[in-house]
Every structure is written in C-alpha cells, then in structure tokens.
Design a protein around this motif. Structure first.
Motif, PDB file in Angstrom:
ATOM      1  N   ILE A  29     -31.834  47.563 115.186  1.00 24.15           N
ATOM      2  CA  ILE A  29     -30.640  48.230 115.722  1.00 24.15           C
ATOM      3  C   ILE A  29     -29.990  47.296 116.727  1.00 24.15           C
ATOM      4  O   ILE A  29     -30.624  46.873 117.706  1.00 24.15           O
ATOM      5  CB  ILE A  29     -31.006  49.571 116.379  1.00 24.15           C
ATOM      6  N   ILE A  31     -27.385  46.403 119.614  1.00 24.97           N
ATOM      7  CA  ILE A  31     -26.570  46.970 120.693  1.00 24.97           C
ATOM      8  C   ILE A  31     -25.858  45.834 121.414  1.00 24.97           C
ATOM      9  O   ILE A  31     -26.500  44.896 121.911  1.00 24.97           O
ATOM     10  CB  ILE A  31     -27.430  47.792 121.673  1.00 24.97           C
ATOM     11  N   ILE A  56     -33.605  47.286 126.905  1.00 23.44           N
ATOM     12  CA  ILE A  56     -33.992  46.854 125.553  1.00 23.44           C
ATOM     13  C   ILE A  56     -35.461  46.441 125.512  1.00 23.44           C
ATOM     14  O   ILE A  56     -36.203  46.809 124.588  1.00 23.44           O
ATOM     15  CB  ILE A  56     -33.085  45.692 125.072  1.00 23.44           C
ATOM     16  N   ASN A  60     -38.381  48.330 123.253  1.00 27.07           N
ATOM     17  CA  ASN A  60     -39.167  47.611 122.247  1.00 27.07           C
ATOM     18  C   ASN A  60     -40.658  47.646 122.567  1.00 27.07           C
ATOM     19  O   ASN A  60     -41.497  47.712 121.667  1.00 27.07           O
ATOM     20  CB  ASN A  60     -38.669  46.172 122.115  1.00 27.07           C
ATOM     21  N   PHE A  73     -34.943  47.021 118.713  1.00 25.92           N
ATOM     22  CA  PHE A  73     -33.601  46.876 119.272  1.00 25.92           C
ATOM     23  C   PHE A  73     -33.307  45.414 119.572  1.00 25.92           C
ATOM     24  O   PHE A  73     -34.156  44.691 120.093  1.00 25.92           O
ATOM     25  CB  PHE A  73     -33.462  47.707 120.555  1.00 25.92           C
ATOM     26  N   VAL A 323     -29.509  55.421 123.085  1.00 21.31           N
ATOM     27  CA  VAL A 323     -30.703  55.478 122.231  1.00 21.31           C
ATOM     28  C   VAL A 323     -31.241  56.904 122.146  1.00 21.31           C
ATOM     29  O   VAL A 323     -31.701  57.336 121.073  1.00 21.31           O
ATOM     30  CB  VAL A 323     -31.771  54.485 122.731  1.00 21.31           C
TER      31      VAL A 323
END
Length: 383
Positions: A29, A31, A56, A60, A73, A323
C-alpha cells in the motif's frame, strides 16, 4: 552423488517459489507524503516527513491486516519546496504512481492547488497543517485536515490581542501566500470583534523569501503599535524580529502556526525578548491527552535525534487515521475506504479525530505559546 546434485537446486526452486507466493500475498500500500524538504522552511517539511516515517515504520512492525491479508506500507515522500507549481507537479507524480492516499501538503498555498488533482483522481488527502479555510470549501470529498483552520486560528489570536494583551493599536504584515494572507485577514476580524476599539494602524506586505524589512518596519514604527502581527513562516519571522530590535520597535509580536516553531528562537537570535512573541499552533492536547503527546515526542527524539518542530504528531495521526479507515473498510482502494474516512472516529496522539461534512476536524483545538529563554512555553489550550 549425481542424485544429490539434482535435488539441491530443486529444493532451492521450491523454496523460491514458496517465497514468491508469500510475497505475492502481501499487498503493498503506497502512501504519499508531500512537504517542503528544500528551501527556507525545509526544517518544517522534514519534521512532517519524519512524522510520516514514524507511522509507516510502526505499522510495518505491527503487521497490519486489511481484508484478511497482511499488508506492507510504502512511503513515497515528495518535495514541493513550498511552491504551488512544484506542488501540483508532485501531486500528479503521486497520482501516476497510483498511491492509495496522500498526507500533505504542509502549506495552504501548495495544498489547495494539489487538492484538485487528488480529487479528480479520487485519492483521499489529509493535510496535517494547511489551515486556509478554502481548502475544505471546494466541495472535494477527498480533502480532509486534522488541525483547526485560519478562521479559528487568526480569530483566536485577534481576540487574545484585544482582550488579554489589551492592545489599542496593531500593525499587520503578511507574506501574500494563501496561508499568510488568510491568517492575517482572520486576525484582523478577530481583533475588531465585539466592539474592541482596537485600531489597525498599518497593513503591510512582504513575500515568503524576503530578508529585508526595514522600509515596512520604519513605516510601522511611526504608528507606534502595541502589537505587530505577521502572517507567514518562521524563516521570515526570525529576521523580521531582528530588524524590529535594530529599529527599536518594542511591540509584542504575534503570528500563527507558521512562526510557532522550536526553530523561531534560533532564527531570531537575541532579538526576541522573553514573552514578546505570542503564537498559536493549530492543534494541541488538553490535560487528559498530554501523556500521549509527551510519549510521542520522546519516541520521536529517540528515533531521529532531534525535537519535534510543530506538526510531526499531526502527520503521524494523519497516516494512522487513513490506515484505520482502510482497516475498517477492509480495503485500501480509495473508492472503498474514502466514505469510511469521512465518518472515522480515531483516537490519536493529538486527540480524537473526526471530520465534519466539509472535511474539517471537529472540535479542533488551538495551543497558544510564548517564548522564554529561547524555549517555547505553553500559555493555554483553547477551542
């Protein structure tokens, strides 16, 4: 021996195939984050970007599941240099990269033109720091912000000047950016509210790259104001304070969140007297949430070796809120999670995040600060 020689590469091939299947199941994903990583306010842009990196990395490490699948991410950071043209260029770059969402931009002047590009692509955008009201007045269902707007910010500072500082004469300077002009206009409205009797004795203009203010400050000095309000950023406010001292202007100096950074004291040097500056951050936590913010700031310093400037916590919360909406929607598809984002109730380090029909934060708080001994000191948290 011949038998074993054939089996080893086969086993390796099976392991490789299994690894490939596992990685194929892990959805990536993307961002995007945009802020000024170059130019005069790069320290603020980097602060914002660090907030995104922190979120992030935590996501993760946690191993988030969306729609029953583990996801990874990826942050796509871009530099808009606080320039509207560069802002729209990097917005298009992120759209072309098929990002699932965007956090940014930092400035209103870049956020507003970029928002049209994200809207047309159907990509949700959360700004952690753009405060011009126009951003959420365009009817874009993809535009959100997690901080109070200039109407609240400038208005509160204006009323503070009149009611608390008891100012009778104020001078106003702005840098002609969407942010600077907007917050200055709202300050004037606030200072004139409720028949305060405060006189605006001067309105002057500069730009966001200026370093010489002698002409406008000399003109202002002759009006003898109690307060000088500046709509702009700390990189300009610092030299302005230095030149105010050189000219013997002893007025209080006020400004919005653009000047309200830890760096302002360094930029102003010894020109800033204790309690001379009053500024407001478009956000803030009340007592019950103070520990969460303190913990965030400690974790940020441990990770990056520097203090939070202003908006890193709001960037962090923006990522986490986006998220959260994806998890609740069971999808990172913008069309599927955007309606969930519009109705989200997210508990963040900066407070509870929920949006009104325009995409503005509900019950946004403001924090008023001054500076003593070169350090930013809290005055009050208000709504």
């Amino acid at each position: 021996m011949q038998f074993k020689t054939k089996m080893i590469p086969l086993a390796g091939a099976i392991a490789f195939a299994l690894a490939g299947t596992a990685s194929a199941q892990e959805q990536v994903i993307k961002i995007g984050h945009v802020g000024p990583i170059s130019g005069a306010i790069a320290h603020l842009g980097k602060d914002n970007e660090n907030g995104a990196k922190m979120a992030i990395d935590e996501l993760n490490a946690k191993g988030v599941m969306i729609g029953g699948k583990k996801v990874k991410f990826e942050l796509l950071p871009e530099d808009d240099a606080a320039d509207p043209k560069q802002g729209t260029a990097v917005a298009q770059k992120l759209v072309d990269a098929k990002v699932n969402g965007v956090i940014g931009h930092l400035n209103s002047g870049t956020t507003i033109p970029a928002s049209k590009i994200y809207y047309e692509a159907g990509i949700p955008q959360i700004s952690p720091s753009a405060t011009n009201p126009k951003y959420t007045q365009q009817g874009f269902k993809t535009a959100f912000r997690v901080v109070a707007n200039d109407g609240q910010l400038g208005g509160t500072l204006g009323r503070y000047a009149a009611q608390v500082l008891k100012a009778k004469k104020v001078a106003v300077i702005d840098d002609r950016t969407a942010y600077g002009q907007g917050v200055a206009e709202e300050f004037i409205k606030g200072v004139k509210s409720k028949g305060s009797g405060v006189e605006v004795v001067a309105t002057q203009y500069t730009n966001d790259k200026a370093t010489d203010f002698n002409a406008i400050l000399t003109s202002i000095k002759s009006k003898n104001p109690d307060v000088v309000f500046f709509g702009g950023m700390d990189a300009v406010a610092g030299p302005m304070l230095r030149q105010m001292k050189q000219l013997g202007i002893n007025a209080k100096f006020m400004g919005g969140d653009g000047i309200c950074s830890e760096a302002l004291a360094t930029l102003a040097g010894d020109a800033m007297a204790d309690n001379q500056v009053v500024c407001a951050e478009a956000g803030g936590v009340e007592d019950a949430q103070k520990k969460g913010m303190d913990d965030f700031k400690a974790a940020y310093k441990k990770k990056f070796g520097i203090d939070v400037q202003i908006y890193a916590p709001y960037v962090y919360d923006s990522v986490m809120t986006m998220v959260d909406a994806m998890v609740q929607a069971g999808s990172a598809d913008p069309a599927k999670y955007a309606p969930v984002l519009a109705k989200i109730q997210h508990k963040g380090v900066t407070g509870n995040i929920a949006f009104d029909a325009k995409g503005d934060i509900k019950d946004g708080t403001l924090t008023l600060y001054t500076y003593k001994g070169g350090k930013r000191v809290l005055l009050a948290v208000t709504k």
